[in-house]
Design an enzyme around this catalytic site. Structure first.
Site, PDB file in Angstrom:
ATOM      1  N   HIS A  68       0.844  -1.232   0.003  1.00  0.00           N
ATOM      2  CA  HIS A  68      -0.048   0.131   0.013  1.00  0.00           C
ATOM      3  C   HIS A  68       0.922   1.242  -0.079  1.00  0.00           C
ATOM      4  CE1 HIS A  68       0.920  -0.486   4.337  1.00  0.00           C
ATOM      5  NE2 HIS A  68       0.640   0.623   4.261  1.00  0.00           N
ATOM      6  N   LYS A  73       9.448  -2.478   3.556  1.00  0.00           N
ATOM      7  CA  LYS A  73      10.699  -2.477   4.201  1.00  0.00           C
ATOM      8  C   LYS A  73      10.221  -3.488   5.243  1.00  0.00           C
ATOM      9  CE  LYS A  73      14.018   0.445   5.926  1.00  0.00           C
ATOM     10  NZ  LYS A  73      14.763  -0.726   6.083  1.00  0.00           N
ATOM     11  N   LYS A  97       3.401  -2.484  11.947  1.00  0.00           N
ATOM     12  CA  LYS A  97       4.484  -1.611  12.747  1.00  0.00           C
ATOM     13  C   LYS A  97       4.647  -0.197  11.877  1.00  0.00           C
ATOM     14  CE  LYS A  97       7.745  -4.265  14.070  1.00  0.00           C
ATOM     15  NZ  LYS A  97       8.740  -5.151  13.989  1.00  0.00           N
ATOM     16  N   LYS A 109       9.702  -8.849   4.623  1.00  0.00           N
ATOM     17  CA  LYS A 109      10.830  -9.441   5.566  1.00  0.00           C
ATOM     18  C   LYS A 109      11.748 -10.513   4.632  1.00  0.00           C
ATOM     19  CE  LYS A 109      12.148  -9.198   9.843  1.00  0.00           C
ATOM     20  NZ  LYS A 109      12.126  -8.135  10.753  1.00  0.00           N
ATOM     21  N   SER A 366      15.743   3.395  10.623  1.00  0.00           N
ATOM     22  CA  SER A 366      15.718   3.065   9.532  1.00  0.00           C
ATOM     23  C   SER A 366      15.271   4.064   8.408  1.00  0.00           C
ATOM     24  CB  SER A 366      15.369   1.582   8.764  1.00  0.00           C
ATOM     25  OG  SER A 366      16.336   0.572   9.517  1.00  0.00           O
TER      26      SER A 366
HETATM   27  P1  NAD Z   1      20.486 -10.752  17.871  1.00  0.00           P
HETATM   28  O1  NAD Z   1      20.854 -11.838  16.790  1.00  0.00           O
HETATM   29  O2  NAD Z   1      21.260  -9.440  17.986  1.00  0.00           O
HETATM   30  O3  NAD Z   1      20.340 -11.164  19.359  1.00  0.00           O
HETATM   31  C1  NAD Z   1      19.413 -12.290  19.565  1.00  0.00           C
HETATM   32  C2  NAD Z   1      19.905 -12.833  21.167  1.00  0.00           C
HETATM   33  O4  NAD Z   1      19.058 -13.731  21.504  1.00  0.00           O
HETATM   34  C3  NAD Z   1      21.322 -13.348  20.755  1.00  0.00           C
HETATM   35  O5  NAD Z   1      22.139 -12.942  21.797  1.00  0.00           O
HETATM   36  C4  NAD Z   1      20.991 -15.140  20.925  1.00  0.00           C
HETATM   37  O6  NAD Z   1      22.106 -15.802  21.500  1.00  0.00           O
HETATM   38  C5  NAD Z   1      19.772 -14.936  21.864  1.00  0.00           C
HETATM   39  N1  NAD Z   1      18.938 -16.115  21.879  1.00  0.00           N
HETATM   40  C6  NAD Z   1      18.785 -16.933  20.686  1.00  0.00           C
HETATM   41  N2  NAD Z   1      18.039 -18.068  20.867  1.00  0.00           N
HETATM   42  C7  NAD Z   1      17.694 -18.005  22.217  1.00  0.00           C
HETATM   43  C8  NAD Z   1      17.038 -18.691  23.164  1.00  0.00           C
HETATM   44  N3  NAD Z   1      16.314 -19.776  22.687  1.00  0.00           N
HETATM   45  N4  NAD Z   1      16.798 -18.234  24.396  1.00  0.00           N
HETATM   46  C9  NAD Z   1      17.586 -17.220  24.950  1.00  0.00           C
HETATM   47  N5  NAD Z   1      18.285 -16.273  24.062  1.00  0.00           N
HETATM   48  C10 NAD Z   1      18.375 -16.656  22.793  1.00  0.00           C
HETATM   49  O7  NAD Z   1      19.033 -10.170  17.092  1.00  0.00           O
HETATM   50  P2  NAD Z   1      18.263  -9.060  17.459  1.00  0.00           P
HETATM   51  O8  NAD Z   1      18.400  -8.154  16.246  1.00  0.00           O
HETATM   52  O9  NAD Z   1      18.655  -8.541  18.786  1.00  0.00           O
HETATM   53  O10 NAD Z   1      16.674  -9.359  17.360  1.00  0.00           O
HETATM   54  C11 NAD Z   1      15.878 -10.103  18.440  1.00  0.00           C
HETATM   55  C12 NAD Z   1      14.522  -9.699  18.323  1.00  0.00           C
HETATM   56  O11 NAD Z   1      14.081  -8.527  18.020  1.00  0.00           O
HETATM   57  C13 NAD Z   1      14.120 -10.515  16.879  1.00  0.00           C
HETATM   58  O12 NAD Z   1      12.770 -10.987  17.394  1.00  0.00           O
HETATM   59  C14 NAD Z   1      13.733  -9.498  15.970  1.00  0.00           C
HETATM   60  O13 NAD Z   1      12.932  -9.892  14.905  1.00  0.00           O
HETATM   61  C15 NAD Z   1      13.459  -8.352  16.807  1.00  0.00           C
HETATM   62  N6  NAD Z   1      13.780  -7.103  16.229  1.00  0.00           N
HETATM   63  C16 NAD Z   1      15.120  -6.545  15.894  1.00  0.00           C
HETATM   64  C17 NAD Z   1      15.335  -5.398  15.234  1.00  0.00           C
HETATM   65  C18 NAD Z   1      16.823  -4.882  15.051  1.00  0.00           C
HETATM   66  O14 NAD Z   1      16.783  -3.761  14.573  1.00  0.00           O
HETATM   67  N7  NAD Z   1      17.954  -5.567  15.250  1.00  0.00           N
HETATM   68  C19 NAD Z   1      14.222  -4.673  15.156  1.00  0.00           C
HETATM   69  C20 NAD Z   1      12.729  -4.677  15.347  1.00  0.00           C
HETATM   70  C21 NAD Z   1      12.882  -6.315  15.959  1.00  0.00           C
END
Ligand code: NAD
Length: 478
Positions: A68, A73, A97, A109, A366
């Protein structure tokens, strides 16, 4: 890898159930509801890369949920559990979002099924460039069509490779840097993007605690200072959120849950020290200053005020929702609470600050980065010194007053230094992010408190977002 109980819906179905709960309370034209809910397209690619003397085949996805607004993104995730259902759920969340925080994008995604820890840096570069090549070829990476960002398992490094790959394939595109966000500063990134999602979680909580009525609805009182917080996932999002909440707001990080178990200390953990330990030892085990338990999941249900799941989806589900003791849960990760667990928690009065709002800090910054890339100029570059010169006029006047009044009044040198300084890019980014989070929260709470048939923030957030998406479609003539 997180395995949901078989009686639970998949991640995508969970998002759809939450969507359905909101649209049931809305009055959309016939058929539009279905148009918004479904994912427009998902591209699956299998490609080979020659590594260590043989060809290895990888599977990747890029899903476009709603166009839309364009570009669409959404991040690119590297994890072994990546699958079509997951990227479609995450793409749908991106649509809602972006609408909620008024970032002018549709939702998308991507994901690559890979365990990044099993590859050397130069191998990851080859794999990432090849994946990017496949997506660029189909305009699934493109400044005006589809703009990825980091997600779980990816960061600035991967985004820089993607940007460079796109630029090599589109040598005359002056806007090529806007093809992906989350890049390092020296490759067209923006100050404050790495911390943005965790920073957004902090701003979201601060805004929540500005409303005593909302705090009381969670059975809490007072501010963030002294609140006991358990964080799951000490990656990009969890680490920054935990650090800012403890260092700047006085919250106590009593639990940190990672892949290899959890640390617990009712007096509060030193987030920086734990992160440092984790980086050096690859996990939390044997950390000297707190109790380590191998059963990390058990700490999700420990006594605390605020639970911050910041790792992955489906971690609070039908098996443990009944035992969660936190009064307030902020979904820093995408989809950490399944639809079934959401029902249980809502019935028990737990307040949930939903993912589509809570982790929108990443896409918000972003958006700023994308605008910066398209305008080819750093935020603040034109006005900073001019702002300082104007402030100097005021300070000079105050200094004159100071001299005239003798000892009855003195100009505070600290005020002078603070007031004189024009805002740099980081300050502007944080201010834009703070404003975005506050405004979005207020739009949700208006519906939460203003309508008798809406009893939770998630439904309120979906209603705000779906209403905006539907207006876009209607304006387009759909
Ligand atoms: P990341 O890879 O930097 O960190 C994820 C962390 O979770 C790691 O330290 C990993 O070891 C840990 N982890 C993985 N499996 C696990 C488990 N079973 N139990 C406990 N810890 C566990 O990822 P991120 O970028 O921090 O993303 C984390 C969440 O945030 C995701 O759902 C992602 O979609 C969401 N998110 C990220 C962003 C971003 O800007 N990076 C933006 C919006 C949403």
């Amino acid at each position: 890898m997180n395995v949901l109980p078989s009686n639970e819906p998949t991640f995508r179905q969970s998002v759809d159930l939450m969507f359905n709960r909101a649209v049931a309370l809305m009055d959309l034209p016939p058929g539009l509801e279905e148009k918004i809910r479904v994912c427009n397209a998902t591209y699956t690619v299998r490609f080979g890369v020659r590594l260590r003397g043989k060809i290895e085949t990888f599977t990747g996805y890029r899903s476009v949920h709603s166009e839309h607004m364009e570009p669409v993104k959404g991040g690119i995730r590297y994890a072994v559990a990546v699958n079509q259902d997951e990227v479609e759920a995450l793409a749908a969340l991106m649509t809602y979002k972006c609408a909620l925080v008024e970032a002018p994008f549709g939702g998308s995604k991507g994901g690559l099924r890979i365990d990044p820890t099993q590859y050397e840096e130069h191998e990851l570069e080859l794999i990432t460039r090849r994946f990017a090549y496949e997506l660029c070829k189909r305009d699934l990476i493109h400044p005006s069509q589809n703009v990825p960002a980091p997600d779980m398992g990816t960061g600035e490094r991967e985004m820089a490779w993607i940007a460079d790959q796109y630029a090599r394939m589109n040598t005359t595109d002056i806007n090529s840097r806007a093809c992906v966000t989350g890049k390092p500063l020296n490759a067209g990134g923006i100050a404050g993007r790495v911390e943005a999602t965790g920073r957004g979680v902090q701003y979201a909580l601060r805004e929540f605690f500005r409303h005593p009525e909302d705090v009381a609805a969670a059975g809490l009182s007072g501010g963030l200072a002294g609140k006991r917080v358990i964080v799951q996932g000490l990656g990009n999002v969890g680490y920054h959120a935990a650090r800012f909440l403890s260092e700047e707001d006085g919250a106590l990080i009593t639990g940190i849950i990672e892949r290899d178990g959890a640390l617990y200390d009712p007096k509060g953990l030193d987030v920086e020290a734990v992160k440092d330990w984790m980086m050096r030892h690859g996990g939390l085990a044997d950390y000297p200053d707190a109790t380590h338990t191998r059963d990390g999941g058990a700490v999700l249900t420990e006594e605390c005020d605020i639970l911050v799941p910041a790792a992955l989806e489906g971690v609070i589900n039908l098996t443990n929702a009944h035992n969660v003791k936190a009064k307030l849960i902020i979904e820093a990760a995408n989809g950490p609470i399944t639809a079934g667990a959401d029902d249980i928690l809502r019935a028990r009065g737990t307040v949930i600050i939903p993912d589509l709002f809570a982790n929108a800090g990443g896409v918000t910054v972003s958006y700023f980065e994308w605008v910066k890339n398209l305008s080819h100029i750093r935020f603040g570059r034109m006005q900073r010194r001019q702002e300082e010169a104007r402030h100097q006029l005021v300070v000079d006047e105050l200094a004159r007053l100071d001299a005239a009044l003798g000892d009855t009044w003195n100009l505070d040198p600290a005020f002078k230094a603070r007031y004189l300084r024009g805002a740099d890019e980081l300050e502007l980014v944080r201010s834009g992010l703070d404003d975005t989070m506050r405004t979005a929260y207020q739009s949700m709470r208006e519906i939460w408190h203003g309508r008798d048939d809406v009893t939770d923030l998630r439904t309120a957030g979906f209603i705000v977002a779906i209403d905006r998406v539907s207006k876009s479609y209607k304006a387009k003539g759909l």
